[in-house]
Design a protein around this motif. Structure first.
Motif, PDB file in Angstrom:
ATOM      1  N   ASP A   1      -4.082  14.202  -3.711  1.00 11.05           N
ATOM      2  CA  ASP A   1      -5.036  13.312  -4.397  1.00 11.05           C
ATOM      3  C   ASP A   1      -4.498  11.894  -4.477  1.00 11.05           C
ATOM      4  OD1 ASP A   1      -6.770  15.413  -4.755  1.00 11.05           O
ATOM      5  OD2 ASP A   1      -6.168  15.820  -6.811  1.00 11.05           O
TER       6      ASP A   1
ATOM      7  N   GLU B   1       0.825  -1.213   0.000  1.00 13.28           N
ATOM      8  CA  GLU B   1       0.000   0.000   0.000  1.00 13.28           C
ATOM      9  C   GLU B   1       0.860   1.264   0.000  1.00 13.28           C
ATOM     10  OE1 GLU B   1      -2.165   0.534   3.763  1.00 13.28           O
ATOM     11  OE2 GLU B   1      -1.172  -1.268   4.500  1.00 13.28           O
TER      12      GLU B   1
ATOM     13  N   ASP C   1      -5.142  11.266   9.016  1.00 13.99           N
ATOM     14  CA  ASP C   1      -5.236   9.806   8.931  1.00 13.99           C
ATOM     15  C   ASP C   1      -4.122   9.186   9.772  1.00 13.99           C
ATOM     16  OD1 ASP C   1      -5.438   7.149   8.330  1.00 13.99           O
ATOM     17  OD2 ASP C   1      -5.197   7.364   6.159  1.00 13.99           O
TER      18      ASP C   1
ATOM     19  N   LEU D   1      -4.668   9.381  -1.308  1.00 17.84           N
ATOM     20  CA  LEU D   1      -5.948   9.114  -0.637  1.00 17.84           C
ATOM     21  C   LEU D   1      -6.164   7.627  -0.392  1.00 17.84           C
ATOM     22  CD1 LEU D   1      -8.342  11.686  -2.353  1.00 17.84           C
ATOM     23  CD2 LEU D   1      -7.449  11.734  -0.011  1.00 17.84           C
ATOM     24  N   GLY D   2      -5.705   6.788  -1.301  1.00 23.14           N
ATOM     25  CA  GLY D   2      -5.894   5.352  -1.120  1.00 23.14           C
ATOM     26  C   GLY D   2      -4.656   4.626  -0.642  1.00 23.14           C
ATOM     27  N   ALA D   3      -3.626   5.390  -0.265  1.00 23.86           N
ATOM     28  CA  ALA D   3      -2.358   4.773   0.141  1.00 23.86           C
ATOM     29  C   ALA D   3      -2.234   4.724   1.654  1.00 23.86           C
ATOM     30  CB  ALA D   3      -1.179   5.553  -0.449  1.00 23.86           C
ATOM     31  N   GLY D   4      -1.470   3.749   2.126  1.00 19.36           N
ATOM     32  CA  GLY D   4      -1.175   3.675   3.544  1.00 19.36           C
ATOM     33  C   GLY D   4       0.167   4.265   3.877  1.00 19.36           C
TER      34      GLY D   4
ATOM     35  N   THR E   1       3.359   4.113  -2.054  1.00 19.33           N
ATOM     36  CA  THR E   1       3.726   4.783  -3.302  1.00 19.33           C
ATOM     37  C   THR E   1       5.022   5.558  -3.088  1.00 19.33           C
ATOM     38  OG1 THR E   1       1.427   5.024  -4.016  1.00 19.33           O
ATOM     39  CG2 THR E   1       3.042   6.478  -5.030  1.00 19.33           C
TER      40      THR E   1
ATOM     41  N   ARG F   1       2.993   1.413  -6.093  1.00 21.88           N
ATOM     42  CA  ARG F   1       3.051   2.353  -7.205  1.00 21.88           C
ATOM     43  C   ARG F   1       4.325   3.169  -7.135  1.00 21.88           C
ATOM     44  NH1 ARG F   1      -0.816   7.641  -8.001  1.00 21.88           N
ATOM     45  NH2 ARG F   1      -0.630   7.864 -10.259  1.00 21.88           N
TER      46      ARG F   1
ATOM     47  N   ARG G   1      -1.712  14.749   5.264  1.00 24.34           N
ATOM     48  CA  ARG G   1      -2.395  13.455   5.252  1.00 24.34           C
ATOM     49  C   ARG G   1      -2.198  12.720   6.575  1.00 24.34           C
ATOM     50  NH1 ARG G   1      -6.904  11.453   3.459  1.00 24.34           N
ATOM     51  NH2 ARG G   1      -6.903   9.200   3.732  1.00 24.34           N
TER      52      ARG G   1
END
Length: 270
Positions: A193, A26, A224, A196-199, A28, A66, A220
């Motif tokens: 942006d 997870e 989170d 948003l879906g990364a840990g 990038t 990614r 972020r």
């Protein structure tokens, strides 16, 4: 056993890598191009990635979720340098252009500014002193004074005058003034942006525009508690001190970035 609580800042490279390895699927990795993956050159068109970095990036992309390059360069330029990489996304012109899965997408709000940028580039070539390199990028114009540093003040003044005349935005950098469309897009917004879906996310940068990307990682983390961001500066004699002060870690050069990533690969494979 995977680590569950994120490390506190400031942190060491070993701490950051160990925690990243626990959530590699997870994660990038984001990279600027000039000054990070390539040495800064007097002729921007001559810039090439450090030779060893291509294979390292492709291998890294197989270990994490990614890998992406976020640059002030156009996507066409980035593709000419990284076209052999199958699993690396490209953000050009601060995110106004994106190359992903074989397609390039341009921010629609920027397209009406193409004629104004072409006119501005011609005006710059006619009005600025010899030695100033005018880099036309279709959706922006960069005025480089690296080879004539004594003209920096004149280039700055001319750029701000044109920005006010045409209604453009100014982006400062390492011996360069860049004029961009008045469109809300920068590296910080790209990262905001994209994570948003990364840990977990790493960003490697060397210039003032990269500090916005560092700030996006911090922001972020603030909202989170499960997210972990690592800001990495690459040293340079122009903006290095300010960028390093905003980062978690500092590397010495693009060659050092390539070595750091190569050494990180075995850790991320665990």
């Amino acid at each position: 056993m995977p680590e569950t609580s994120r490390p506190a800042h400031p942190l060491s490279a070993d701490e950051a890598l160990r925690f990243t390895a626990s959530r590699a699927t997870e994660t990038t990795f984001f990279f600027d191009f000039d000054g990070v993956l390539s040495p800064v050159t007097d002729d921007p068109d001559a810039s090439q990635p450090v030779p060893s970095v291509l294979g390292v990036l492709e291998e890294l992309a197989s270990r994490v979720a990614r890998v992406a390059i976020v640059s002030a360069r156009p996507v066409s330029f980035l593709r000419s340098r990284f076209g052999s990489l199958e699993h690396v996304d490209l953000y050009g012109l601060y995110g106004l252009e994106v190359w992903h899965d074989g397609d390039v997408v341009t921010e629609p709000a920027a397209l009406p500014w193409v004629p104004a940028m072409a006119e501005l580039a011609e005006r710059a070539k006619a009005e600025l002193p010899q030695g100033v390199y005018v880099e036309y990028k279709r959706l922006s114009v960069a005025l480089h004074y690296r080879t004539v540093p004594h003209l920096g003040g004149e280039v700055e003044r001319w750029g701000h005058e044109q920005a006010e005349r045409v209604g453009l935005r100014i982006q400062g950098g390492r011996m360069v003034v860049e004029l961009k469309p008045p469109v809300d897009q920068d590296k910080g917004m790209v990262i905001s942006d994209a994570v948003l879906g990364a840990g977990c996310a790493w960003y490697f940068g060397d210039d003032m525009s990269d500090i916005k990307a560092f700030d996006a990682l911090r922001a972020r983390e603030a909202v989170d508690p499960a997210f972990f961001g690592v800001a990495v500066a690459v040293a340079n004699p122009e903006t290095g001190a300010e960028v390093s002060s905003a980062a978690d870690l500092t590397l010495d050069s693009p060659e050092d970035v390539a070595r750091f990533l190569a050494d990180a690969l075995p850790v991320l494979a665990r």
